[in-house]
Write an enzyme that holds these catalytic residues in place. Sequence first.
Site, PDB file in Angstrom:
ATOM      1  N   ASP A 177       6.554  -0.422  -4.757  1.00  0.00           N
ATOM      2  CA  ASP A 177       5.582  -1.448  -5.170  1.00  0.00           C
ATOM      3  C   ASP A 177       5.575  -1.633  -6.684  1.00  0.00           C
ATOM      4  O   ASP A 177       5.950  -0.733  -7.427  1.00  0.00           O
ATOM      5  CB  ASP A 177       4.179  -0.999  -4.751  1.00  0.00           C
ATOM      6  CG  ASP A 177       3.797  -1.522  -3.381  1.00  0.00           C
ATOM      7  OD1 ASP A 177       4.571  -2.295  -2.803  1.00  0.00           O
ATOM      8  OD2 ASP A 177       2.713  -1.147  -2.894  1.00  0.00           O
ATOM      9  N   LYS A 214       5.307  -8.151  -6.037  1.00  0.00           N
ATOM     10  CA  LYS A 214       5.420  -9.580  -6.358  1.00  0.00           C
ATOM     11  C   LYS A 214       6.655  -9.864  -7.193  1.00  0.00           C
ATOM     12  O   LYS A 214       7.294 -10.880  -7.043  1.00  0.00           O
ATOM     13  CB  LYS A 214       4.165 -10.057  -7.076  1.00  0.00           C
ATOM     14  CG  LYS A 214       3.053 -10.290  -6.085  1.00  0.00           C
ATOM     15  CD  LYS A 214       1.820 -10.837  -6.731  1.00  0.00           C
ATOM     16  CE  LYS A 214       0.711 -10.909  -5.697  1.00  0.00           C
ATOM     17  NZ  LYS A 214      -0.545 -10.375  -6.161  1.00  0.00           N
ATOM     18  N   MET A 261      -9.732  -3.934  -8.302  1.00  0.00           N
ATOM     19  CA  MET A 261      -9.385  -5.366  -8.243  1.00  0.00           C
ATOM     20  C   MET A 261     -10.597  -6.253  -8.552  1.00  0.00           C
ATOM     21  O   MET A 261     -10.766  -7.305  -7.940  1.00  0.00           O
ATOM     22  CB  MET A 261      -8.811  -5.713  -6.850  1.00  0.00           C
ATOM     23  CG  MET A 261      -7.539  -4.963  -6.536  1.00  0.00           C
ATOM     24  SD  MET A 261      -7.027  -5.083  -4.816  1.00  0.00           S
ATOM     25  CE  MET A 261      -8.100  -3.907  -4.009  1.00  0.00           C
TER      26      MET A 261
HETATM   27  C1  LIG Z   1      -3.966  -2.802  -4.200  1.00  0.00           C
HETATM   28  S1  LIG Z   1      -4.968  -1.669  -5.082  1.00  0.00           S
HETATM   29  C2  LIG Z   1      -4.069  -0.191  -4.790  1.00  0.00           C
HETATM   30  C3  LIG Z   1      -4.846   1.047  -5.095  1.00  0.00           C
HETATM   31  C4  LIG Z   1      -4.035   2.318  -4.901  1.00  0.00           C
HETATM   32  N1  LIG Z   1      -3.615   2.442  -3.526  1.00  0.00           N
HETATM   33  C5  LIG Z   1      -4.791   3.566  -5.341  1.00  0.00           C
HETATM   34  O1  LIG Z   1      -5.095   4.401  -4.489  1.00  0.00           O
HETATM   35  O2  LIG Z   1      -5.045   3.713  -6.538  1.00  0.00           O
HETATM   36  C6  LIG Z   1      -4.545  -2.058  -6.740  1.00  0.00           C
HETATM   37  C7  LIG Z   1      -5.723  -1.879  -7.672  1.00  0.00           C
HETATM   38  O3  LIG Z   1      -5.933  -0.499  -7.937  1.00  0.00           O
HETATM   39  C8  LIG Z   1      -6.406  -0.336  -9.256  1.00  0.00           C
HETATM   40  N2  LIG Z   1      -5.433   0.464 -10.004  1.00  0.00           N
HETATM   41  C9  LIG Z   1      -4.260   0.945  -9.563  1.00  0.00           C
HETATM   42  N3  LIG Z   1      -3.652   1.674 -10.506  1.00  0.00           N
HETATM   43  C10 LIG Z   1      -4.465   1.661 -11.580  1.00  0.00           C
HETATM   44  C11 LIG Z   1      -4.409   2.241 -12.862  1.00  0.00           C
HETATM   45  N4  LIG Z   1      -3.389   3.003 -13.238  1.00  0.00           N
HETATM   46  N5  LIG Z   1      -5.434   2.027 -13.719  1.00  0.00           N
HETATM   47  C12 LIG Z   1      -6.497   1.285 -13.355  1.00  0.00           C
HETATM   48  N6  LIG Z   1      -6.607   0.693 -12.147  1.00  0.00           N
HETATM   49  C13 LIG Z   1      -5.618   0.887 -11.266  1.00  0.00           C
HETATM   50  C14 LIG Z   1      -6.561  -1.729  -9.835  1.00  0.00           C
HETATM   51  O4  LIG Z   1      -7.869  -2.177  -9.573  1.00  0.00           O
HETATM   52  C15 LIG Z   1      -5.544  -2.498  -9.036  1.00  0.00           C
HETATM   53  O5  LIG Z   1      -5.799  -3.884  -9.038  1.00  0.00           O
END
Ligand SMILES: C[S@@+](CC[C@H](N)C(=O)[O-])C[C@H]1O[C@@H](n2cnc3c(N)ncnc32)[C@H](O)[C@@H]1O
Length: 241
Positions: free
Chosen positions: A34, A56, A165
Amino acid sequence: MGKVYLVGAGPGDPELMTLKAARALGRADVVLIDDLVSRGCLAHVPSGAIVIEVGKRGGCKSTPQAFIEKLMVLHVRQGRTVARLKGGDPFVFGRGGEEADALRAHGIEVEVIPGVTAGIAAPAALGIPVTDRRATHGVTFVTGHGAEVDWPALVRGRTTLVIYMGLARWREIRLELRRAGLADATPACIIQDGTSRTQKQVIATLGTLSAKGFGSPALIVVGDVVRFARGAALAPHAKAA
Ligand SMILES: C[S@@+](CC[C@H](N)C(=O)[O-])C[C@H]1O[C@@H](n2cnc3c(N)ncnc32)[C@H](O)[C@@H]1O
């Protein structure tokens, strides 16, 4: 038939991936990765393995899920071991459950390898313990993406809110939280690229927090635990970057 490892890559820093995840990557013939996953995680992948970008940027905008699932089924049926590498934890806002169900419906063996979710790791990178008992009795992970969240119920629950998100809808979310009675003085922060070298953050309050200057991936944390963030005591009402 091969099998699929549904692997959590952790929040950004490749060192936060688990040993089990690294071992699974070492057995992979094919890796589907991803957007959010640090490319540093690929260090564990055998040199001959096929690496496919399925976020994407990989050009699967229209029907990503169906396309990704089809790819996995195809490779597994050719006897390959597939590692599906997802950011954070595959079951936290990651559609991992849907992918596992779809694969199992094809009779494919799936092993889920949990990962460290951004909702815990990114606040921790700032020194914020999301369930610190001096400030809260729990934490709620919630998506800010859809309009169907019952914000008044969350405010009544009085837990730390970790909003995934939610950046694009922060103004609406803030309005909902205020309408539900959450005080403007409640500590709040945004963390972008948590645990990565490019991490940036702003620590403010519900009343002053602005998403301006921030982009994806970012989390919003709302609740008294934010006051434990390093530097927060110096700038509790800091203006957003
Ligand atoms: C589709 S979700 C996936 C979350 C992922 N499965 C997790 O457990 O962290 C994607 C969202 O996770 C958050 N996110 C993921 N990685 C991040 C990071 N390193 N710092 C801040 N937010 C993060 C953001 O809100 C992003 O839009």
